[in-house]
Design a protein around this motif. Sequence first.
Motif, PDB file in Angstrom:
ATOM      1  N   SER A 132     124.062 -39.741  -3.408  1.00 54.38           N
ATOM      2  CA  SER A 132     122.976 -40.376  -2.680  1.00 54.38           C
ATOM      3  C   SER A 132     122.027 -39.309  -2.152  1.00 54.38           C
ATOM      4  O   SER A 132     122.175 -38.128  -2.468  1.00 54.38           O
ATOM      5  CB  SER A 132     123.556 -41.206  -1.526  1.00 54.38           C
ATOM      6  N   ASP A 133     121.073 -39.713  -1.350  1.00 54.14           N
ATOM      7  CA  ASP A 133     120.111 -38.781  -0.756  1.00 54.14           C
ATOM      8  C   ASP A 133     120.516 -38.498   0.695  1.00 54.14           C
ATOM      9  O   ASP A 133     119.861 -38.900   1.641  1.00 54.14           O
ATOM     10  CB  ASP A 133     118.700 -39.380  -0.812  1.00 54.14           C
ATOM     11  N   GLU A 136     118.004 -36.562   2.801  1.00 53.93           N
ATOM     12  CA  GLU A 136     116.722 -37.254   2.940  1.00 53.93           C
ATOM     13  C   GLU A 136     115.536 -36.462   2.410  1.00 53.93           C
ATOM     14  O   GLU A 136     114.470 -36.410   3.019  1.00 53.93           O
ATOM     15  CB  GLU A 136     116.499 -37.666   4.408  1.00 53.93           C
ATOM     16  N   ASP A 137     115.726 -35.853   1.217  1.00 53.09           N
ATOM     17  CA  ASP A 137     114.618 -35.126   0.585  1.00 53.09           C
ATOM     18  C   ASP A 137     113.995 -35.931  -0.555  1.00 53.09           C
ATOM     19  O   ASP A 137     113.181 -35.416  -1.306  1.00 53.09           O
ATOM     20  CB  ASP A 137     115.075 -33.748   0.097  1.00 53.09           C
ATOM     21  N   LYS A 139     115.618 -37.183  -3.164  1.00 54.46           N
ATOM     22  CA  LYS A 139     116.369 -37.058  -4.419  1.00 54.46           C
ATOM     23  C   LYS A 139     117.817 -37.486  -4.193  1.00 54.46           C
ATOM     24  O   LYS A 139     118.481 -36.990  -3.292  1.00 54.46           O
ATOM     25  CB  LYS A 139     116.358 -35.610  -4.908  1.00 54.46           C
ATOM     26  N   LYS A 140     118.297 -38.400  -5.036  1.00 55.69           N
ATOM     27  CA  LYS A 140     119.696 -38.831  -4.948  1.00 55.69           C
ATOM     28  C   LYS A 140     120.563 -37.853  -5.739  1.00 55.69           C
ATOM     29  O   LYS A 140     121.122 -38.190  -6.773  1.00 55.69           O
ATOM     30  CB  LYS A 140     119.848 -40.258  -5.451  1.00 55.69           C
ATOM     31  N   ASP A 142     122.800 -35.595  -3.950  1.00 56.44           N
ATOM     32  CA  ASP A 142     123.809 -35.061  -3.030  1.00 56.44           C
ATOM     33  C   ASP A 142     125.125 -35.799  -3.239  1.00 56.44           C
ATOM     34  O   ASP A 142     125.156 -37.028  -3.301  1.00 56.44           O
ATOM     35  CB  ASP A 142     123.340 -35.222  -1.584  1.00 56.44           C
TER      36      ASP A 142
END
Length: 155
Positions: A132-133, A136-137, A139-140, A142
């Motif tokens: 997921s992201d 919070e950048d 892009k999923k 992580d």
Amino acid sequence: MKLKKLLLFAIIGMLIVSCNQEKSIKEYMVNSWETVDININMPTFKNADSTFVFKDDFKNNPPRRARSTYKKDGTFTAWYVNQQEEKKGETTGKWSVVNDSLFIEYTAGAKDVKVGYQITKTEEGFIGVSKSDWDEDGKKDDLLTMKTKRLTLEN
């Protein structure tokens, strides 16, 4: 007489098989859990050209530990307990299971959160893996891996 014996063995066999069936992920999740290990690998942390890894094994009396309860009606509650075992930061939401994946929905502040986890049952609880992201950048990319232990007896 042989037919009666065969029928009796067939009935006993069906009873044994039905008693030994493994619980589905949905049935298994209906319980209370505590996170005992978490690892979040963020390869492009906040859009930077660097990797950030967050790890915690919740040993040595941590300031807080994450717990959750999943109910048969498709709702869950998540919270933290502090060192005095006081419940803090309770969140409620909905959950569902599709195949081997757990999907949860809840609101954090003003943000609606929807996350899916691939679930693997373990002797102590389960391992949940989610891409997921988390940073919070946008892009999923992580990867979160968490290990849990069961807090209550199985249903």
